[in-house]
Write an enzyme that holds these catalytic residues in place. Structure first.
Site, PDB file in Angstrom:
ATOM      1  N   THR A  11       5.405   7.867  24.039  1.00 38.01           N
ATOM      2  CA  THR A  11       6.404   8.001  24.698  1.00 38.01           C
ATOM      3  C   THR A  11       6.743   7.433  25.934  1.00 38.01           C
ATOM      4  O   THR A  11       5.395   7.186  26.741  1.00 38.01           O
ATOM      5  CB  THR A  11       6.991   9.390  24.595  1.00 38.01           C
ATOM      6  OG1 THR A  11       6.242  10.213  25.576  1.00 38.01           O
ATOM      7  CG2 THR A  11       7.165   9.891  23.356  1.00 38.01           C
ATOM      8  N   ASP A  12       7.648   7.008  26.538  1.00 36.89           N
ATOM      9  CA  ASP A  12       7.769   6.355  27.945  1.00 36.89           C
ATOM     10  C   ASP A  12       8.342   7.489  28.875  1.00 36.89           C
ATOM     11  O   ASP A  12       8.461   8.985  28.628  1.00 36.89           O
ATOM     12  CB  ASP A  12       8.798   5.343  27.922  1.00 36.89           C
ATOM     13  CG  ASP A  12      10.128   5.718  27.545  1.00 36.89           C
ATOM     14  OD1 ASP A  12      10.720   6.724  27.529  1.00 36.89           O
ATOM     15  OD2 ASP A  12      10.832   4.579  26.844  1.00 36.89           O
ATOM     16  N   ALA A  13       8.776   7.216  30.114  1.00 33.29           N
ATOM     17  CA  ALA A  13       9.175   8.231  31.262  1.00 33.29           C
ATOM     18  C   ALA A  13      10.498   8.970  30.746  1.00 33.29           C
ATOM     19  O   ALA A  13      10.571   9.981  31.278  1.00 33.29           O
ATOM     20  CB  ALA A  13       9.219   7.636  32.594  1.00 33.29           C
ATOM     21  N   GLY A  15      10.810   9.804  27.819  1.00 34.21           N
ATOM     22  CA  GLY A  15      10.628  10.843  26.553  1.00 34.21           C
ATOM     23  C   GLY A  15      10.633  10.518  25.149  1.00 34.21           C
ATOM     24  O   GLY A  15      10.668  10.853  24.320  1.00 34.21           O
ATOM     25  N   VAL A  16      11.326   9.009  25.101  1.00 30.52           N
ATOM     26  CA  VAL A  16      11.207   8.404  23.915  1.00 30.52           C
ATOM     27  C   VAL A  16      10.203   7.401  23.461  1.00 30.52           C
ATOM     28  O   VAL A  16       9.475   6.787  24.380  1.00 30.52           O
ATOM     29  CB  VAL A  16      12.793   7.802  23.875  1.00 30.52           C
ATOM     30  CG1 VAL A  16      13.824   8.728  23.848  1.00 30.52           C
ATOM     31  CG2 VAL A  16      12.910   6.592  24.696  1.00 30.52           C
TER      32      VAL A  16
END
Length: 137
Positions: A11-13, A15-16
């Site tokens: 995930t990225d910052a 949250g996805v």
């Protein structure tokens, strides 16, 4: 069909699932399908006479996916030329009622790794392509 749980590292910052992680997961499904067809991936990917680099990749996200989501990937293959093929992926989230969350396409070309010139796909790969060519039809 390949099943995978989304991990925090995917995930990225926000949250996805990060787009490159989604493409990595697609490649995992590719490797899994090769093994399912009886292809030894260690030998396949270290073959001194043949390489199948990626020449194009795209992904469309239809819904977000988060850490902990259970994904299933269904793939289908298409031989585009004697030396080129693509794999299309439908990615669904099991824990979201089997909703289609993304579609991806990854295109490969077959080359000689020494001179970098295109060459015909190896027989075992053509057989694999034929096996999976109707998977999502």
């Amino acid at each position: 069909m390949y099943t995978r749980t989304v991990r925090l590292q995917d995930t990225d910052a926000a949250g996805v699932v990060y787009f490159t992680s989604a493409l990595d997961i697609c490649h995992e499904a590719f490797e899994d399908s090769l093994m399912g067809a009886g292809i030894d991936i260690r030998t396949f990917f270290s073959n001194p006479d043949t390489a199948t680099p990626i020449i194009h990749a795209d992904i469309d996200f239809l819904k977000p996916s988060f850490c902990g989501d259970q994904l299933t990937l269904q793939l289908s293959t298409h031989q585009l030329a004697e030396d080129e093929f693509e794999v299309r992926y439908n990615i669904t989230a099991v824990n979201k009622g089997e909703r289609l969350i993304a579609k991806a396409t990854i295109r490969h070309v077959c080359i000689n790794p020494i001179n970098r010139q295109r060459q015909p796909l190896p027989k075992e790969l053509v057989t694999w392509i034929q096996r999976w060519s109707l998977a999502m039809s």
